[in-house]
Design a protein around this motif. Structure first.
Motif: not given
Length: 266
Positions: A85-114
């Motif tokens: 997974q490649v991500s960056v640290p962010v704060k969500y600004m679309g509402n007033t909840d003040g959610l912080v975390g990581e925005y996933a730019l891309v996630i590579w996985e080696n199986k279809t189901c997940p």
């Protein structure tokens, strides 16, 4: 005669939907045995903002590359798969909840189901790559991601020393992390989107053992013919300069993915 299949409002389905679905319930899926390598580095802020949706605020110009070998996955009947997974640290600004975390730019996985579940149900940017198990020569640990025999990312970690139990306890004081994604479905037969919005995918991780060390990543840009659907992703990430490494850790951990708490963000 007309078909009889109808979708039930209280069920959740995966395509092809006509073979049936299951009643929705708030799943808390457990990953019992994970081995991870995380490498973080500073990059050019302006370049990073170019690929971050405007609903998010970048809290630091850092790229976080996480390799995880996931075993004892309960929804796979104790099975396993691997991801990067490649991500960056962010704060969500679309509402007033003040959610912080990581925005996933891309996630590579080696199986279809997940990949299917993560894309359709949680809005995470999951795509396929061949990802072998982590290997090591002495204290040098490494893995690689490739597509059709063409490698595009190498991760290296030089293990230095085991992290003290007191530091691990501090890591586990707040095991929750918010991962953000962007769920998008194109219109059929024309431009534009039939679905496009930010998503929240809460998760928890409990570290059992960890090691400090020095980490590095190497991006290998590929021409379109060697990875027709992903070359833009790889080119963009390879073009982000590594100004300095800001941290690296190897860990053994358990995780809980709070699938039932995934939601769209206004």
């Amino acid at each position: 005669m007309r078909g009889k299949f109808k979708l039930a409002d209280d069920h959740i389905y995966k395509m092809p939907v006509h073979f049936g679905g299951d009643p929705f319930y708030p799943v808390r899926t457990v990953y019992g045995d994970n081995t991870g390598i995380k490498v973080e580095y500073e990059t050019n802020e302006d370049a990073l903002l170019e690929i971050l949706p405007e609903d998010f605020e970048l809290t630091a110009p850092h790229v976080i590359v996480l390799y995880m070998n996931c075993r004892e996955v309960d929804w796979m009947a104790g099975g396993e798969y691997r991801l990067i997974q490649v991500s960056v640290p962010v704060k969500y600004m679309g509402n007033t909840d003040g959610l912080v975390g990581e925005y996933a730019l891309v996630i590579w996985e080696n199986k279809t189901c997940p990949i299917i579940g993560g894309r359709e149900e949680d809005g995470m940017p999951k795509i396929f790559a061949d990802i072998p198990c982590e290997r090591h020569y002495g204290d040098h640990w490494f893995t690689v991601a490739s597509y059709e025999c063409n490698s595009f990312l190498q991760i290296d970690f030089q293990k230095k020393g085991e992290i003290a139990e007191s530091e691990i306890a501090e890591m586990n004081r707040n095991p929750k992390i918010n991962y953000f994604g962007w769920r998008y479905l194109p219109n059929l037969g024309k431009g534009g989107a039939s679905l496009s919005h930010a998503t929240l995918y809460p998760q928890e991780s409990t570290v059992r053992q960890a090691w400090s060390g020095e980490g590095s990543v190497k991006w290998m840009e590929l021409p379109p013919e060697k990875n027709p659907l992903q070359w833009r992703i790889i080119r963009t990430l390879a073009g982000l300069p590594i100004l300095k490494y800001t941290g690296a850790v190897m860990m053994k951990a358990a995780a809980r993915l709070n699938v039932g708490d995934s939601r769209t963000l206004p």
